[in-house]
Enzyme design. Structure first.
Site, PDB file in Angstrom:
ATOM      1  N   GLU A  14      17.678 -33.275   8.221  1.00 47.42           N
ATOM      2  CA  GLU A  14      16.403 -33.581   8.869  1.00 47.42           C
ATOM      3  C   GLU A  14      16.190 -35.090   8.897  1.00 47.42           C
ATOM      4  O   GLU A  14      15.806 -35.666   9.909  1.00 47.42           O
ATOM      5  CB  GLU A  14      15.237 -32.924   8.118  1.00 47.42           C
ATOM      6  CG  GLU A  14      15.349 -31.415   7.930  1.00 47.42           C
ATOM      7  CD  GLU A  14      15.246 -30.637   9.226  1.00 47.42           C
ATOM      8  OE1 GLU A  14      15.087 -31.251  10.287  1.00 47.42           O
ATOM      9  OE2 GLU A  14      15.341 -29.395   9.183  1.00 47.42           O
ATOM     10  N   GLU A  23      11.297 -34.361  12.904  1.00 52.34           N
ATOM     11  CA  GLU A  23      12.302 -34.475  11.842  1.00 52.34           C
ATOM     12  C   GLU A  23      11.706 -35.169  10.616  1.00 52.34           C
ATOM     13  O   GLU A  23      12.122 -34.896   9.490  1.00 52.34           O
ATOM     14  CB  GLU A  23      13.569 -35.180  12.344  1.00 52.34           C
ATOM     15  CG  GLU A  23      14.213 -34.574  13.609  1.00 52.34           C
ATOM     16  CD  GLU A  23      14.680 -33.107  13.490  1.00 52.34           C
ATOM     17  OE1 GLU A  23      14.387 -32.444  12.479  1.00 52.34           O
ATOM     18  OE2 GLU A  23      15.334 -32.633  14.443  1.00 52.34           O
ATOM     19  N   HIS A  49      10.031 -32.286   9.007  1.00 54.67           N
ATOM     20  CA  HIS A  49      10.965 -31.400   8.316  1.00 54.67           C
ATOM     21  C   HIS A  49      11.517 -32.036   7.036  1.00 54.67           C
ATOM     22  O   HIS A  49      11.764 -31.350   6.059  1.00 54.67           O
ATOM     23  CB  HIS A  49      12.119 -31.018   9.254  1.00 54.67           C
ATOM     24  CG  HIS A  49      11.645 -30.355  10.509  1.00 54.67           C
ATOM     25  ND1 HIS A  49      12.463 -30.118  11.583  1.00 54.67           N
ATOM     26  CD2 HIS A  49      10.416 -29.874  10.860  1.00 54.67           C
ATOM     27  CE1 HIS A  49      11.767 -29.531  12.547  1.00 54.67           C
ATOM     28  NE2 HIS A  49      10.526 -29.376  12.132  1.00 54.67           N
ATOM     29  N   GLU A  76      21.834 -27.755  15.786  1.00 51.55           N
ATOM     30  CA  GLU A  76      20.584 -27.018  15.957  1.00 51.55           C
ATOM     31  C   GLU A  76      20.749 -25.702  16.704  1.00 51.55           C
ATOM     32  O   GLU A  76      20.286 -24.656  16.258  1.00 51.55           O
ATOM     33  CB  GLU A  76      19.543 -27.920  16.637  1.00 51.55           C
ATOM     34  CG  GLU A  76      19.143 -29.035  15.710  1.00 51.55           C
ATOM     35  CD  GLU A  76      18.197 -30.054  16.311  1.00 51.55           C
ATOM     36  OE1 GLU A  76      17.384 -30.596  15.547  1.00 51.55           O
ATOM     37  OE2 GLU A  76      18.271 -30.335  17.521  1.00 51.55           O
ATOM     38  N   GLU A 100      12.110 -26.111  16.280  1.00 52.88           N
ATOM     39  CA  GLU A 100      13.517 -26.233  16.670  1.00 52.88           C
ATOM     40  C   GLU A 100      13.776 -25.851  18.128  1.00 52.88           C
ATOM     41  O   GLU A 100      14.715 -26.342  18.745  1.00 52.88           O
ATOM     42  CB  GLU A 100      14.427 -25.408  15.753  1.00 52.88           C
ATOM     43  CG  GLU A 100      14.537 -25.950  14.332  1.00 52.88           C
ATOM     44  CD  GLU A 100      15.084 -27.376  14.254  1.00 52.88           C
ATOM     45  OE1 GLU A 100      15.886 -27.756  15.116  1.00 52.88           O
ATOM     46  OE2 GLU A 100      14.681 -28.105  13.336  1.00 52.88           O
ATOM     47  N   HIS A 111      13.912 -28.746  20.073  1.00 47.73           N
ATOM     48  CA  HIS A 111      15.106 -29.568  19.835  1.00 47.73           C
ATOM     49  C   HIS A 111      16.309 -29.021  20.585  1.00 47.73           C
ATOM     50  O   HIS A 111      17.117 -29.768  21.118  1.00 47.73           O
ATOM     51  CB  HIS A 111      15.394 -29.651  18.336  1.00 47.73           C
ATOM     52  CG  HIS A 111      14.224 -30.173  17.553  1.00 47.73           C
ATOM     53  ND1 HIS A 111      14.225 -30.293  16.200  1.00 47.73           N
ATOM     54  CD2 HIS A 111      13.015 -30.606  17.975  1.00 47.73           C
ATOM     55  CE1 HIS A 111      13.067 -30.777  15.801  1.00 47.73           C
ATOM     56  NE2 HIS A 111      12.312 -30.962  16.862  1.00 47.73           N
TER      57      HIS A 111
HETATM   58 FE   LIG Z   1      14.558 -30.462  11.991  1.00 46.85          FE
HETATM   59 FE   LIG Z   2      15.657 -30.318  14.590  1.00 41.04          FE
END
Ligand SMILES: [Fe+2]
Ligand SMILES: [Fe+2]
Lengths: 527, 392
Positions: A114, A144, A147, A209, A243, A246
């Site tokens: 992360e 991030e 996270h 990811e 996510e 992402h």
């Molecule tokens: Fe992440």
């Molecule tokens: Fe991510």
């Protein structure tokens, strides 16, 4: 319209309608694409062989304030659960000890991914030219950070409330001692941030990811909850909600370069390398954390792997990118073989090197051995038997003077480290596909365990010069290395790492290690 | 029982599983040190949650000062450039992990504040529109100044925002990285708030042009923002040293040019032109400015200028950077003076004496808060004189 008539019109409009009016996020976002301008030096600071298109759009159209609102709603829910009901029911003390240990590693190592993803998406934000594409990456930069803090929160929570704080409380310092760390850095740190920006995006978003997030973040919540851990699902599922954006960023990265000629030349090679890079570490490490780091099992790792990695990602996800010329990586077939045995091989080595960890490891019990044999026929003859021998020689008992590493030495099974992935392997005692290859360059020997990594190294050896733990620790005595890396508990003598989680078992101290007199050597020197 | 658990049975609630787990848990906790990151030096008296959650998340080796890891990078850029390295900046530190956001904001605290600001913005705009406030705005101020020149200022904020991308990639510490992303996000938020205000006006004032065409033309081709644009382009794309990017943007350009434009032009003057809307947005930007100032003065003054080993060297370099960026900023302000010819004059407010007083406030603040702490000698009167030559 002239100015004075505009004022009159505004007044007239108000006379007709005085309903309260505001501005929505989408009404602002639709202008975002025009926020940039052309100028001479407007180019990225990070070179890439691909050209990202100037008109690339993003799927999730957020502005800064709307992003903050969305995330803070999720935070309230998540931290509310953790601080309220889970604390009241003393949930951290209702987690199986084996799983308490696994979360030391899983949460901290995910935190590294992360954290590095912050820098990685910073680089992509720089590389993209379209403001919308930049905005998508920016949202990810902020996610991030979220996270990183969330993963830290798991260790923080377990340290404060749980049954064994050691390792949870200092993972950011003690993680660097052991054999799993450098490989971790390759996939989750350097692989995301050092290279062609698009190559890094492929590592992070298209593979890390889109492929490994599902087993890593979703499957882990099932294993956690089976073993009594409700903190991890609370946090990880909240991470997972970000996510999707992402993965969409990864998708858009490919879309943005699809019409570029470079894509037809390099994209599939970069994807193949990225897939192999990520799988080489995650396939064995995740399998090991789940199966050997739990008491209650959800399903054999190989099944999870086939579902998420082979079918879902290799089939459906990559299939959707087919129209942009993306093909399923050639290394996927070799990876499928790894998914069966590689984690069993790795656990053996990790257990043999247990004093260098920041967690307690446990040898499989009799009922676990049965489960392994049922799901991986042939397991007992290769691994189970050896674990029985280790146990009989007292590997769990501090008075035994026996470290399983000695078994590898006695039986002439040297452990090498793959230069490119930094993953340890024992070519003479493994069921996985690894084979020893040794190459010499600039007067230095390098070992490799597979053709894909070896090829990457042969093309660009200057990218993979990192010394491994055996080279680093060569000639040094084990207890010294542990003490220097702060591998001790707060009493100053008991090791953080232990070879068992038996509540009645004795804990090893630094003196128990010292009296064994184990000195590191570099296996490459013996060749 | 079997150890394979199916059907989503949970260890916390399933009595059989729970009993097995409880039997395996040690009677006493195995470790008494329950404070995560106990080895970190706290900024205040005790380690706070921000320091627990952020400090040492950066996995740098010890040859980058402050790092806890050892050895080389496991993968490097093509050609062998390292992932992170000391040569990414000319400044030196004994500990790149030392910086703290003075407000100790980790992600959850940061987004909580901004979420509240968004909700309040929504309520404010509804009340403002229902109240019919928009009728009182001077039409020239509204259509030309807010429509064109405030819109054009959005590009300055957007460019500065983008200057943070390589900082977020390259900087050498975790708290530095998180702070840089946050102060970067605040800048794009400013640009978006400016657009939000223009879109809002377009909803209330038929014919008001919310499109970015005219402002962008003003920004890229006009004379008022010429110096600003050239400086922003150089901060964003002409500069590679991540510290210099932060320093030029947040320690020179924004506290002078940004502060004058936001506080002394739009915020101070809007009330005189019947505009109570712009202050609502600019005040949020000023809040971000003060938070950012706390962050960047911690970076450059508390950490780098006072570094026990490299403080003197760092101060010298920061002064050299000030020499480089101050004239460009002064030039940007000089160009901006052209705007006063575009608005209806109000004696004592937009006349030369008032402009000079406003410039004095900005330059005095800058001298006290930014120049003095690094021993930078500056003749503010001379600079103000230069700026004023831009008045048409
Ligand atoms: Fe992440
Ligand atoms: Fe991510």
């Amino acid at each position: 319209m002239a100015i004075s008539t505009a004022t009159k019109a505004a007044t007239d409009a108000l006379a007709v309608n005085r309903a309260p009016v505001s501005v929505g996020a989408q009404e602002v976002h639709r202008w975002l694409q025009s926020f940039t301008w052309d100028f001479d030096k407007n180019r990225t600071k990070y070179s890439t062989k691909y050209k990202m298109a100037n008109d690339t759009k993003e799927q999730f159209k957020l502005i800064a304030k709307e992003y903050a609102r969305m995330e803070s709603v999720k935070d309230e829910r998540q931290f509310g659960s953790l601080q309220d009901v889970l604390t009241r029911v003393d949930a951290a003390n209702r987690v199986h000890p084996k799983w308490n240990e696994s979360m030391k590693v899983i949460s901290n190592f995910l935190e590294v991914g992360e954290y590095n993803a912050i820098a990685a998406t910073g680089m992509l934000w720089d590389s993209a030219t379209a403001p919308e594409q930049k905005n998508g990456y920016l949202g990810q930069v902020m996610d991030e950070i979220r996270h990183t803090n969330q993963c830290g929160y798991i260790n923080y929570y377990f340290a404060k409330q749980g049954q064994d704080a050691a390792g949870h409380n200092d993972a950011r310092r003690t993680r660097a001692i052991g054999p799993l760390w450098k490989g971790m850095k390759r996939v989750f740190s350097d692989g995301f941030i050092s290279g062609d920006a698009v190559e890094c995006s492929i590592n992070l978003q298209l593979v890390g990811e889109a492929c490994f997030t599902n087993p890593l973040i979703v499957a882990v919540t099932e294993w956690a909850s089976a073993n009594g851990d409700e903190m991890t699902p609370t946090v990880f599922l909240s991470i997972e909600t970000d996510e999707l954006r992402h993965m969409a960023n990864g998708y858009q990265t490919v879309v943005s370069i699809a019409n570029d000629e470079a894509a037809s030349k390099y994209l599939n090679t970069d994807l193949n390398n990225a897939f192999w890079t990520q799988q080489k570490y995650f396939t064995p490490v995740l399998g090991m954390m789940f199966e050997y780091g739990s008491h209650f099992k959800v399903e054999p790792w190989v099944k999870t792997w086939n579902r998420w990695v082979y079918e879902d990602w290799g089939g459906i996800w990559i299939g959707r990118l087919g129209k942009y010329g993306v093909e399923s990586p050639a290394s996927l077939r070799d990876a499928k073989k790894d998914a069966y045995w590689a984690h069993h091989d790795l656990f053996m080595i990790a257990y043999a090197l247990w004093p260098t960890g920041f967690f307690r490891l446990t040898l499989p019990t009799a009922e676990e051995a049965e489960w392994y044999e049922a799901n991986y026929p042939g397991w007992y003859d290769m691994y189970g038997k050896v674990y029985e021998e280790w146990r009989a020689r007292g590997c769990e008992d501090p008075d035994s003077g026996f470290l399983p590493l000695q078994w590898f030495i006695e039986n002439n099974h040297p452990i090498y480290i793959d230069r490119v992935s930094q993953v340890p392997f024992c070519p003479s005692y493994s069921k996985g596909a690894s084979t020893l290859r040794v190459l010499e360059f600039n007067g230095k020997k390098h070992s490799f365990s597979d053709q894909w990594g070896e090829r990457m190294w042969l093309t660009e050896p200057e990218r993979y010069e990192c010394q491994n733990i055996f080279e680093q620790y060569e000639g040094r005595e084990l207890s010294e290395v542990i003490a220097e890396g702060h591998g001790l508990r707060s009493d100053g003598k008991t090791l953080i790492s232990q070879p068992h989680t038996n509540k009645d078992g004795r804990l090893w101290t630094i003196d128990d290690i010292k009296k064994i007199g184990c000195v590191f050597s570099d296996p490459l020197k013996a060749l | 029982m079997t150890i394979e658990v199916s059907g989503g049975r949970r260890g916390l609630t399933d009595p059989v599983i729970a009993a097995t787990i409880l039997a395996a848990i040690p009677d006493q906790p195995l470790e008494t040190q329950r404070k995560m990151n106990y080895f970190v030096t706290p900024r205040g008296r005790r380690l706070n949650e921000y320091e627990v959650l952020c400090c040492y998340t950066q996995p740098t080796p010890d040859w980058i000062p402050g790092g806890l890891d050892w050895g080389d990078w496991t993968q490097k850029f093509h050609g062998g450039r390292p992932s992170w390295s000391n040569e990414s900046t000319e400044l030196h530190s004994t500990d790149w992990h030392k910086h703290r956001d003075p407000a100790f904001r980790w992600h959850a605290l940061y987004v909580k504040d901004k979420a509240e600001e968004w909700r309040y913005t929504d309520r404010f705009l509804k009340a403002y529109s229902a109240d019919g406030h928009v009728r009182s705005i001077d039409p020239v101020w509204r259509d030309e100044v807010l429509g064109d020149y405030l819109g054009a200022f959005g590009f300055s904020e957007y460019g500065l925002f983008n200057s943070h991308s390589s900082v977020v990639r390259d900087c050498l510490g975790d708290t530095l990285r998180m702070s840089s992303a946050m102060i970067g996000l605040d800048k794009v938020d400013n640009a978006q708030m400016i657009q939000a205000e223009r879109t809002f006006l377009a909803k209330l004032v038929p014919g008001f042009d919310e499109s970015t065409d005219v402002p962008k033309n003003e920004w890229t081709k006009g004379s008022i923002y010429k110096g600003a644009r050239e400086t922003v382009e150089e901060i964003w794309q002409g500069t590679y040293d991540w510290n210099e990017i932060l320093f030029s943007g947040h320690m020179v350009y924004d506290p002078l040019f940004g502060q004058f434009v936001r506080r002394e032009f739009f915020l101070r003057l809007s009330a005189y032109y019947g505009d109570n809307l712009t202050p609502f947005f600019i005040n949020q930007m000023q809040l971000y400015h003060s938070q950012t100032k706390g962050i960047t003065t911690d970076m450059f003054h508390t950490c780098l200028a006072d570094d026990p080993a490299f403080g003197d060297y760092n101060k010298r370099l920061l002064r050299a950077w000030s020499d480089k960026w101050l004239p460009r900023t002064v030039n940007a302000l000089k160009d901006f003076m052209g705007i006063f010819a575009k608005i209806p004059e109000i004696k004592g407010v937009t006349s030369k004496d008032a402009i000079e007083a406003a410039l004095e406030r900005v330059f005095d603040d800058w001298k006290r808060d930014y120049a003095d702490p690094i021993g930078y000698k500056v003749d503010t009167a001379a600079l103000i004189k230069t700026v004023l030559t831009g008045l048409k």
